[in-house]
Design an enzyme around this catalytic site. Sequence first.
Site, mmCIF file in Angstrom:
data_model
loop_
_atom_site.group_PDB
_atom_site.id
_atom_site.type_symbol
_atom_site.label_atom_id
_atom_site.label_comp_id
_atom_site.label_asym_id
_atom_site.label_seq_id
_atom_site.Cartn_x
_atom_site.Cartn_y
_atom_site.Cartn_z
ATOM 1 N N GLU A 107 -3.799 -5.526 -3.322
ATOM 2 C CA GLU A 107 -3.067 -6.810 -3.372
ATOM 3 C C GLU A 107 -4.032 -7.990 -3.272
ATOM 4 N N THR A 142 -6.661 -3.826 0.673
ATOM 5 C CA THR A 142 -5.657 -3.492 -0.331
ATOM 6 C C THR A 142 -5.934 -4.107 -1.697
ATOM 7 N N LEU A 161 -0.978 -5.381 17.712
ATOM 8 C CA LEU A 161 -2.089 -6.146 17.125
ATOM 9 C C LEU A 161 -1.972 -7.634 17.420
ATOM 10 N N TYR A 169 1.036 -11.733 2.442
ATOM 11 C CA TYR A 169 0.449 -10.436 2.789
ATOM 12 C C TYR A 169 -0.962 -10.312 2.200
ATOM 13 N N LYS A 206 -4.550 -10.101 4.273
ATOM 14 C CA LYS A 206 -5.444 -8.945 4.154
ATOM 15 C C LYS A 206 -6.835 -9.369 3.659
ATOM 16 N N TYR A 237 4.004 -14.390 11.195
ATOM 17 C CA TYR A 237 3.828 -13.098 11.854
ATOM 18 C C TYR A 237 2.884 -12.197 11.041
ATOM 19 N N SER A 280 13.191 -0.770 21.108
ATOM 20 C CA SER A 280 14.313 -0.360 21.971
ATOM 21 C C SER A 280 14.758 1.063 21.658
ATOM 22 N N GLN A 316 3.134 5.566 7.413
ATOM 23 C CA GLN A 316 2.863 6.638 6.432
ATOM 24 C C GLN A 316 1.422 7.133 6.555
ATOM 25 N N LEU A 373 -5.058 0.610 10.682
ATOM 26 C CA LEU A 373 -4.032 0.769 9.645
ATOM 27 C C LEU A 373 -2.773 -0.030 9.973
HETATM 28 P P1 NAP Z 1 3.392 1.431 6.947
HETATM 29 O O1 NAP Z 1 3.996 2.776 6.675
HETATM 30 O O2 NAP Z 1 4.222 0.209 6.766
HETATM 31 O O3 NAP Z 1 2.859 1.470 8.460
HETATM 32 C C1 NAP Z 1 2.436 0.306 9.106
HETATM 33 C C2 NAP Z 1 2.074 0.655 10.530
HETATM 34 O O4 NAP Z 1 1.650 -0.557 11.191
HETATM 35 C C3 NAP Z 1 3.239 1.213 11.367
HETATM 36 O O5 NAP Z 1 2.740 2.197 12.242
HETATM 37 C C4 NAP Z 1 3.694 -0.017 12.140
HETATM 38 O O6 NAP Z 1 4.341 0.296 13.363
HETATM 39 C C5 NAP Z 1 2.348 -0.672 12.424
HETATM 40 N N1 NAP Z 1 2.467 -2.070 12.820
HETATM 41 C C6 NAP Z 1 3.175 -3.052 12.208
HETATM 42 N N2 NAP Z 1 3.048 -4.215 12.871
HETATM 43 C C7 NAP Z 1 2.232 -3.966 13.936
HETATM 44 C C8 NAP Z 1 1.753 -4.747 15.018
HETATM 45 N N3 NAP Z 1 2.068 -6.041 15.149
HETATM 46 N N4 NAP Z 1 0.954 -4.156 15.939
HETATM 47 C C9 NAP Z 1 0.625 -2.837 15.820
HETATM 48 N N5 NAP Z 1 1.069 -2.041 14.830
HETATM 49 C C10 NAP Z 1 1.867 -2.591 13.895
HETATM 50 O O7 NAP Z 1 2.066 1.223 6.098
HETATM 51 P P2 NAP Z 1 1.168 2.301 5.324
HETATM 52 O O8 NAP Z 1 1.708 2.440 3.938
HETATM 53 O O9 NAP Z 1 0.982 3.496 6.187
HETATM 54 O O10 NAP Z 1 -0.205 1.505 5.185
HETATM 55 C C11 NAP Z 1 -1.217 1.595 6.175
HETATM 56 C C12 NAP Z 1 -2.147 0.408 6.057
HETATM 57 O O11 NAP Z 1 -2.755 0.410 4.771
HETATM 58 C C13 NAP Z 1 -1.481 -0.951 6.186
HETATM 59 O O12 NAP Z 1 -2.399 -1.811 6.813
HETATM 60 C C14 NAP Z 1 -1.248 -1.392 4.744
HETATM 61 O O13 NAP Z 1 -1.186 -2.793 4.668
HETATM 62 C C15 NAP Z 1 -2.492 -0.820 4.092
HETATM 63 N N6 NAP Z 1 -2.370 -0.447 2.685
HETATM 64 C C16 NAP Z 1 -1.366 0.371 2.278
HETATM 65 C C17 NAP Z 1 -1.288 0.759 0.952
HETATM 66 C C18 NAP Z 1 -0.184 1.672 0.465
HETATM 67 O O14 NAP Z 1 0.025 1.712 -0.749
HETATM 68 N N7 NAP Z 1 0.474 2.432 1.344
HETATM 69 C C19 NAP Z 1 -2.261 0.298 0.042
HETATM 70 C C20 NAP Z 1 -3.283 -0.513 0.500
HETATM 71 C C21 NAP Z 1 -3.344 -0.877 1.833
HETATM 72 P P3 NAP Z 1 5.936 0.607 13.412
HETATM 73 O O15 NAP Z 1 6.089 2.035 12.952
HETATM 74 O O16 NAP Z 1 6.255 0.385 14.838
HETATM 75 O O17 NAP Z 1 6.598 -0.358 12.470
HETATM 76 N N1 GDD Z 2 9.885 -3.105 -2.800
HETATM 77 C C1 GDD Z 2 10.469 -3.255 -4.011
HETATM 78 N N2 GDD Z 2 11.822 -3.164 -4.090
HETATM 79 N N3 GDD Z 2 9.691 -3.511 -5.085
HETATM 80 C C2 GDD Z 2 10.303 -3.632 -6.276
HETATM 81 C C3 GDD Z 2 11.692 -3.532 -6.429
HETATM 82 C C4 GDD Z 2 12.496 -3.291 -5.288
HETATM 83 O O1 GDD Z 2 13.711 -3.203 -5.329
HETATM 84 N N4 GDD Z 2 11.991 -3.693 -7.754
HETATM 85 C C5 GDD Z 2 10.834 -3.883 -8.394
HETATM 86 N N5 GDD Z 2 9.810 -3.860 -7.513
HETATM 87 C C6 GDD Z 2 8.392 -4.079 -7.854
HETATM 88 C C7 GDD Z 2 7.704 -5.145 -7.002
HETATM 89 O O2 GDD Z 2 8.033 -6.461 -7.498
HETATM 90 C C8 GDD Z 2 6.245 -4.769 -7.204
HETATM 91 O O3 GDD Z 2 5.763 -5.324 -8.387
HETATM 92 C C9 GDD Z 2 6.295 -3.242 -7.368
HETATM 93 O O4 GDD Z 2 7.665 -2.901 -7.590
HETATM 94 C C10 GDD Z 2 5.776 -2.462 -6.159
HETATM 95 O O5 GDD Z 2 6.421 -2.965 -5.003
HETATM 96 P P1 GDD Z 2 6.271 -2.229 -3.572
HETATM 97 O O6 GDD Z 2 6.631 -0.808 -3.688
HETATM 98 O O7 GDD Z 2 7.013 -3.065 -2.576
HETATM 99 O O8 GDD Z 2 4.700 -2.252 -3.319
HETATM 100 P P2 GDD Z 2 3.610 -3.406 -3.476
HETATM 101 O O9 GDD Z 2 2.784 -3.049 -4.674
HETATM 102 O O10 GDD Z 2 4.218 -4.752 -3.435
HETATM 103 O O11 GDD Z 2 2.772 -3.237 -2.140
HETATM 104 C C11 GDD Z 2 2.353 -1.930 -1.688
HETATM 105 O O12 GDD Z 2 1.076 -1.634 -2.226
HETATM 106 C C12 GDD Z 2 0.007 -2.490 -1.778
HETATM 107 C C13 GDD Z 2 -1.269 -2.025 -2.485
HETATM 108 O O13 GDD Z 2 -1.319 -2.536 -3.767
HETATM 109 C C14 GDD Z 2 2.341 -1.946 -0.161
HETATM 110 O O14 GDD Z 2 2.125 -0.653 0.294
HETATM 111 C C15 GDD Z 2 1.240 -2.832 0.371
HETATM 112 O O15 GDD Z 2 1.151 -2.684 1.803
HETATM 113 C C16 GDD Z 2 -0.095 -2.388 -0.266
HETATM 114 O O16 GDD Z 2 -1.145 -3.180 0.201
#
Ligand code: NAP
Ligand code: GDD
Length: 324
Positions: A127, A125, A59, A148, A152, A95, A36, A12, A80
């Site tokens: 988290e 993050t 990575l 996770y 991080k 992993y 694949s 994203q 990212l």
């Molecule tokens: P995302 O949509 O899940 O994208 C993750 C990316 O990492 C994808 O391009 C994925 O590749 C790649 N990836 C996964 N495993 C890898 C590996 N072993 N080697 C190289 N690349 C790998 O995550 P996002 O929401 O864009 O978030 C971007 C970053 O910000 C992440 O590090 C996440 O933890 C952090 N973050 C996200 C949020 C949020 O709310 N979105 C908040 C705080 C921090 P594939 O497409 O091949 O799977």
């Molecule tokens: N995924 C998911 N699926 N979450 C659920 C569900 C469900 O069916 N039902 C309730 N939840 C609750 C989770 O328990 C959590 O409290 C909240 O919804 C948000 O879950 P996610 O959308 O999976 O996000 P996250 O907050 O755990 O993690 C995301 O945000 C982080 C930053 O705070 C991810 O993007 C992480 O990569 C990122 O670091």
Amino acid sequence: MKTAFITGVTGQDGSYLAELLLGKGYDVHGLVRRSSTLNRSRIDHLHQHERLHLHYGDLTDGVSLVNLVRSIEPDEVYNLGAMSHVKVSFEMPDYTASTNAIGTLRLLEAVRAAGLDCRFYQASTSEMFGSTPPPQDETSMFHPRSPYGSSKLQAHWVTVNYREAYDLFAVSGILFNHESPRRGENFVTRKITKAAAAIAAGVQEHVTLGNLDAVRDWGYAPEYVEGMWRMLQQDEPDDFVMATGEGHTVREFCDAAFTHAGLNWEEHVRYDESFTRPSEVNALIGDASKAHRELGWKAHTTALDLARLMVDADVEEINRFLAR
Ligand code: NAP
Ligand code: GDD
């Protein structure tokens, strides 16, 4: 013109960041994983861009990182790439740590070994705050609640250490949840908006969720990638929280999304314990005053706007699909 290297370019944030940097005239190099079937739908629209270059790597493969950094010679690296799903990290802790924590170390070491004058952004993050109560800012205590979150946190401290030990311009963006129509389908916001669109279209009856009481600070991803870029344009490296400052429960997000789709969420949402986590993060609400003050960055889209714009995008997508 500057050259950037983005890990996670197919994700994203990576896709929005690639668009932003290409728009600014950068040469953009992205790391893609071999799979694949091709997994590049978020950057398909950029694939013929003459300044976007994709490279295979991972990575978990330090050699690929060393070789790529040496040959690309980036001015800016955005790390990212991650195993970014909190619930899945309990099922794949080894992993998750290897990719998120050691992967960051591998990439920092590749930058150091190349001896480049290169700036480094780490995707940290909210988290990492875990059980520390809101509001959370750069001074709040870290107490992660998942493999996770702890992976991080290691990556975060490794980034701080490379800044202090080697004088590298390395920064962490401590970003609270940010979403968009490109959000992965198994994160709660997208799961809800996709279900609301499908139920409204008559092709699905209900959606099953876990904890509806969790509070999150949901912002809009394109605004957050702008903040990442600004962090690397500062005179001195520093870490910043990015958040909207508003907290909503998962239940409130459901209500906003289903209401926008013309539905009553209570008639369509079921509960299943399998979607809960062994240890939950109850409430994340960020204080991004420092980013506002020093970067001029502010979130504009709130969670309830986001629910509506994501439902609109999912309605459009399902209508396109049904019209085929
Ligand atoms: P995302 O949509 O899940 O994208 C993750 C990316 O990492 C994808 O391009 C994925 O590749 C790649 N990836 C996964 N495993 C890898 C590996 N072993 N080697 C190289 N690349 C790998 O995550 P996002 O929401 O864009 O978030 C971007 C970053 O910000 C992440 O590090 C996440 O933890 C952090 N973050 C996200 C949020 C949020 O709310 N979105 C908040 C705080 C921090 P594939 O497409 O091949 O799977
Ligand atoms: N995924 C998911 N699926 N979450 C659920 C569900 C469900 O069916 N039902 C309730 N939840 C609750 C989770 O328990 C959590 O409290 C909240 O919804 C948000 O879950 P996610 O959308 O999976 O996000 P996250 O907050 O755990 O993690 C995301 O945000 C982080 C930053 O705070 C991810 O993007 C992480 O990569 C990122 O670091």
